[in-house]
Write an enzyme that holds these catalytic residues in place. Structure first.
Site, PDB file in Angstrom:
ATOM      1  N   CYS A  83      43.151  46.898  41.286  1.00 31.33           N
ATOM      2  CA  CYS A  83      43.777  48.116  40.736  1.00 31.33           C
ATOM      3  C   CYS A  83      44.983  48.686  41.460  1.00 31.33           C
ATOM      4  O   CYS A  83      46.078  48.736  40.921  1.00 31.33           O
ATOM      5  CB  CYS A  83      42.725  49.210  40.644  1.00 31.33           C
ATOM      6  SG  CYS A  83      41.413  48.846  39.492  1.00 31.33           S
ATOM      7  N   HIS A 138      45.016  56.608  41.331  1.00 35.01           N
ATOM      8  CA  HIS A 138      44.598  55.569  42.285  1.00 35.01           C
ATOM      9  C   HIS A 138      45.723  55.096  43.198  1.00 35.01           C
ATOM     10  O   HIS A 138      45.736  53.952  43.650  1.00 35.01           O
ATOM     11  CB  HIS A 138      43.991  54.364  41.538  1.00 35.01           C
ATOM     12  CG  HIS A 138      42.975  53.639  42.369  1.00 35.01           C
ATOM     13  ND1 HIS A 138      42.557  52.351  42.131  1.00 35.01           N
ATOM     14  CD2 HIS A 138      42.297  54.036  43.479  1.00 35.01           C
ATOM     15  CE1 HIS A 138      41.671  51.989  43.030  1.00 35.01           C
ATOM     16  NE2 HIS A 138      41.494  52.987  43.859  1.00 35.01           N
TER      17      HIS A 138
HETATM   18 CA    CA Z   1      41.543  47.472  37.525  1.00 35.47          CA
END
Ligand code: CA
Length: 455
Positions: A83, A138
């Site tokens: 990610c 994130h």
């Molecule tokens: Ca991901």
């Protein structure tokens, strides 16, 4: 010479005529409004889990319609197999290893996308764009790393690597339960999170329909935890496996969101003035969320195709050819320079991505990239892709080479008979040697493959 003299003699008159408004001259020239840019990012979506790539056990009609209105990028990659580094590459247009963004930031640890990197909304703002991020960030949860400190005018969503989809569902991970942020105000999950993010995206577009806007809609679906509303579970009830059924319902919510957003653009007569990208941030973590990367090898977290080749669409009705496909390798790194170029801004130097527009229009032949590279510190994995070869190496394995056009499943290692393996090994080592060490320590590799891995 005579022509030059003639032009010089009449130049003042020409300028005079051009500066007039009225019957002799056109209206003062005004640069046309640049297109809106929308990036829809799915999280942990399997390569095979959209209808246009062969999905069989449920349907994604809205994502398929977007693909039919645009170009399927059949060799579309992200720059990292999980990610946060993948997102850092997408939003900077630079390979994230250049600035040590080699791992997911640990929630609450003060880690995040280095502040001296420029991200896409900062550049688009120079051309008058209103910029909004909706969904999963994130890239650092500490205040200085948050989206509105990094050039986004607005933010609605979650700062960490994932979230429960219903309020107080009871996940173990604290970051999955904390309130969402609505431009700094804490708000709870209302209803089903994927629908809530869609509503925030629709609201952003409605409020800014008059201005050129950049919307970064980063759904956390279908990343774990596997949670879906009863109504959507009923729609996919023919799927026997419970986890696959829940995953299918989650992707259905994502698909509905894409449909609502694309539908709103059409309602507002913005379809032909909006460049839309749709992709996943990495391949499916098949054991964790019951996704399917067929026919690609392996999963999220690996540099095999199943980790880094993703469903990828670009659509701009009226400008890009509808219903076509583009096969040379392209990267999520290309989104930044492509968006900046269509906005009419000079593409900054130092990017690893390239402006795809002349390639997609057919004006420029040849592949946008002769070489793409990957590196994951988890397992010391390296890979490189040329238009027709894929090189893979990890610490405990000898170098592998695949004839990737004929063997997208990376099933037959041809390193013993093809000297390209040595060339790619040296190129990969040289590429890696340019990079600083990771900017922060990582979590264990095992965590990557669990359902709530934050990645
Ligand atoms: Ca991901």
């Amino acid at each position: 010479m005579a022509i030059v003299v003639t032009v010089r003699r009449f130049l003042p008159y020409l300028l005079l005529i051009c500066s007039c408004s009225g019957p002799l001259g056109d209206k003062p020239s005004q640069s046309p409004r640049p297109p809106n840019v929308v990036v829809i990012l799915a999280d942990d979506l399997g390569y095979a889990d959209v209808g246009f790539q062969g999905l069989e056990d449920f349907e994604t009609p809205h994502i398929d319609r977007l693909a039919a209105a645009g170009i399927r990028l059949t060799n579309g990659y992200v720059s990292h197999p999980y990610c946060s580094p993948s997102r850092a590459g997408l939003l900077t247009g630079r390979n994230q290893h250049r600035f040590g963004h080699a791992r997911n930031p640990k929630f609450g640890a003060g880690e995040g996308l280095p502040l001296d990197e420029t991200i896409l909304p900062e550049v688009l703002a120079r051309a008058g764009y209103i910029t909004g991020a909706v969904g999963k960030w994130h890239l650092g949860d500490a205040p200085r790393f948050r989206p509105r400190e990094r050039g986004f005018d607005e933010f609605f969503g979650l700062f960490g690597g994932g979230h429960d989809y219903f309020r107080s569902e009871g996940s173990d991970a604290r970051e999955y339960l904390i309130p969402l942020s609505d431009n700094g105000a804490e708000v709870p999950v209302e209803g089903y999170l994927t629908d809530q993010l869609t509503q925030a995206a629709l609201d952003f577009v409605q409020r800014h329909a008059e201005a050129p806007f950049f919307l970064y809609l980063a759904y956390n679906a279908p990343h774990g935890p596997l949670q879906a509303p009863a109504e959507l579970l009923r729609r996919v009830r023919t799927i026997k496996d419970e986890r696959r059924r829940t995953y299918a319902a989650m992707v259905t919510a994502l698909d509905n969101g894409v449909g609502q957003l694309v539908g709103l653009l059409a309602d507002l007569d913005l379809s032909e003035s909006t460049l839309v990208f749709f992709l996943s941030d990495n391949g499916g973590p098949t054991p964790a969320n019951a996704s399917d990367n067929s026919p690609l090898r392996a999963t999220k977290g690996t540099v095999y195709e199943g980790g880094v080749r993703v469903p990828f669409v670009v659509a701009w009705p009226g400008t890009l050819r509808a219903g076509s496909q583009y096969d040379p390798p392209v990267s999520a790194l290309d989104i930044f320079p492509t968006a900046v170029a269509v906005a009419g801004i000079d593409v900054p130097v130092g990017l690893d991505g390239v402006n795809l527009m002349p390639y997609l229009s057919g004006d420029r032949p040849g592949p946008p990239h002769e070489l793409l590279y990957w590196h994951s510190h988890e397992g010391a994995q390296y890979a490189a892709r040329t238009p027709d070869r894929k090189y893979v190496r990890s610490l405990d394995r000898v170098p592998e080479l695949y004839a990737i056009l004929d063997d997208p499943s990376e099933s037959e290692d041809i390193s013993a008979e093809d000297p390209a393996v040595a060339v790619l090994e040296q190129a990969t080592d040289s590429w890696h040697a340019e990079h600083p060490p990771p900017a922060w320590p990582g979590t264990s590799a095992a965590g990557l493959f669990k359902s709530q891995d934050g990645g």
